[in-house]
Scaffold this motif. Structure first.
Motif, short mmCIF file in Angstrom:
data_model
loop_
_atom_site.label_atom_id
_atom_site.label_comp_id
_atom_site.label_asym_id
_atom_site.label_seq_id
_atom_site.Cartn_x
_atom_site.Cartn_y
_atom_site.Cartn_z
N ASP A 140 -3.49 -5.08 14.73
CA ASP A 140 -2.36 -4.79 15.60
C ASP A 140 -1.19 -5.65 15.12
OD1 ASP A 140 -0.47 -5.00 17.75
OD2 ASP A 140 -2.03 -4.37 19.15
N ALA A 141 -0.08 -5.02 14.77
CA ALA A 141 1.08 -5.75 14.23
C ALA A 141 1.69 -6.69 15.27
CB ALA A 141 2.13 -4.77 13.72
N ALA A 142 1.43 -6.46 16.55
CA ALA A 142 1.98 -7.32 17.59
C ALA A 142 1.13 -8.57 17.81
CB ALA A 142 2.10 -6.55 18.91
N THR A 143 -0.20 -8.45 17.62
CA THR A 143 -1.10 -9.56 17.95
C THR A 143 -1.94 -10.04 16.76
OG1 THR A 143 -2.91 -8.07 18.56
CG2 THR A 143 -1.33 -8.69 20.31
N ALA A 144 -1.98 -9.30 15.67
CA ALA A 144 -2.82 -9.58 14.50
C ALA A 144 -4.30 -9.55 14.82
CB ALA A 144 -2.43 -10.89 13.82
N VAL A 145 -4.69 -8.87 15.89
CA VAL A 145 -6.09 -8.71 16.28
C VAL A 145 -6.58 -7.35 15.78
CG1 VAL A 145 -7.63 -8.47 18.28
CG2 VAL A 145 -5.80 -10.17 18.31
N TRP A 146 -7.83 -7.30 15.31
CA TRP A 146 -8.39 -6.03 14.84
C TRP A 146 -8.42 -5.01 15.97
CZ3 TRP A 146 -8.78 -4.85 10.02
CH2 TRP A 146 -9.20 -5.76 9.05
N ILE A 147 -8.09 -3.78 15.62
CA ILE A 147 -8.25 -2.65 16.54
C ILE A 147 -8.99 -1.54 15.80
CG2 ILE A 147 -6.29 -3.14 18.02
CD1 ILE A 147 -4.62 -1.15 16.44
N ASP A 148 -9.76 -0.79 16.53
CA ASP A 148 -10.49 0.33 15.96
C ASP A 148 -9.48 1.41 15.56
OD1 ASP A 148 -11.99 3.07 16.30
OD2 ASP A 148 -13.54 1.53 16.10
N GLY A 149 -9.77 2.08 14.47
CA GLY A 149 -8.88 3.13 13.99
C GLY A 149 -8.64 4.23 15.01
N THR A 150 -9.60 4.43 15.90
CA THR A 150 -9.45 5.48 16.92
C THR A 150 -8.42 5.10 17.97
OG1 THR A 150 -11.28 4.59 18.22
CG2 THR A 150 -11.81 6.31 16.61
N ASP A 151 -8.07 3.82 18.06
CA ASP A 151 -7.11 3.35 19.07
C ASP A 151 -5.73 3.08 18.50
OD1 ASP A 151 -9.14 3.35 21.01
OD2 ASP A 151 -9.75 1.31 20.47
N ALA A 152 -5.55 3.25 17.21
CA ALA A 152 -4.31 2.85 16.56
C ALA A 152 -3.20 3.88 16.70
CB ALA A 152 -4.56 2.58 15.07
N VAL A 153 -2.00 3.37 16.90
CA VAL A 153 -0.76 4.15 16.88
C VAL A 153 0.05 3.56 15.74
CG1 VAL A 153 1.33 4.79 18.13
CG2 VAL A 153 -0.83 4.52 19.37
N PHE A 154 0.56 4.39 14.86
CA PHE A 154 1.21 3.91 13.64
C PHE A 154 2.71 4.13 13.69
CE2 PHE A 154 -2.61 3.09 11.34
CZ PHE A 154 -3.53 3.93 11.94
N VAL A 155 3.44 3.21 13.07
CA VAL A 155 4.88 3.34 12.89
C VAL A 155 5.14 3.25 11.39
CG1 VAL A 155 7.15 2.33 13.30
CG2 VAL A 155 5.44 2.32 15.13
N SER A 156 5.90 4.20 10.88
CA SER A 156 6.24 4.23 9.46
C SER A 156 7.75 4.20 9.32
CB SER A 156 5.69 5.52 8.84
OG SER A 156 6.09 5.63 7.50
N SER A 157 8.23 3.28 8.48
CA SER A 157 9.66 3.18 8.24
C SER A 157 9.90 2.46 6.92
CB SER A 157 10.34 2.40 9.37
OG SER A 157 11.69 2.15 9.05
N ARG A 158 10.87 2.91 6.19
CA ARG A 158 11.25 2.21 4.95
C ARG A 158 11.82 0.83 5.25
NH1 ARG A 158 13.98 7.03 1.34
NH2 ARG A 158 12.22 8.44 1.59
#
Length: 130
Positions: free
Chosen positions: A88-106
């Motif tokens: 998790d980019a906010a907490t640096a804690v592992w999250i399961d791939g099924t729970d992830a929301v992604f942000v993509s930006s240059r």
């Protein structure tokens, strides 16, 4: 100049991950500045960007950037059977791939320039995309 940011929810990969009966152990351990990325070989020094997957044969691979994970996963013979984890980019804690929301930006500065981060909370992802 404003950079366009895209939110990507990887529901298909999440569904495949849980449906394929892949070993359900937790994510692999990372030792900061000691564990190399399985794709590019760079030492993982920023856990907030790290990602991992486990193959059906229970081999765990860790990556310093989600972009490295994506490059490696496309070369897996049974890519649809992989089990994914992201930090998790906010907490640096592992999250399961099924729970992830992604942000993509240059505009995102990730270790290998993939420009992709994962969040557990959709609200954090939406806040970044705003």
């Amino acid at each position: 100049m404003r950079t366009r940011t895209v939110i990507v929810v990887v529901a298909a990969a999440a569904a495949l991950t849980t449906a394929c009966g892949v070993k359900a152990d937790g994510p692999p351990d990372i030792v900061v500045d000691r564990t190399p990325c399985a794709h590019c070989g760079m030492l993982i020094s920023e856990p907030a960007y790290a990602a991992a997957y486990r193959t059906p044969q229970s081999e765990s691979l860790v990556f310093d950037d989600i972009g490295c994970l994506l490059n490696a996963a496309t070369r897996e013979p049974r890519a649809t059977a992989l089990r994914f984890w992201f930090h998790d980019a906010a907490t640096a804690v592992w999250i399961d791939g099924t729970d992830a929301v992604f942000v993509s930006s240059r505009a995102l500065r990730t270790p290998m320039g993939g420009g992709l981060v994962a969040y557990r909370e959709r609200s954090f992802a939406l806040g970044l995309a705003a």
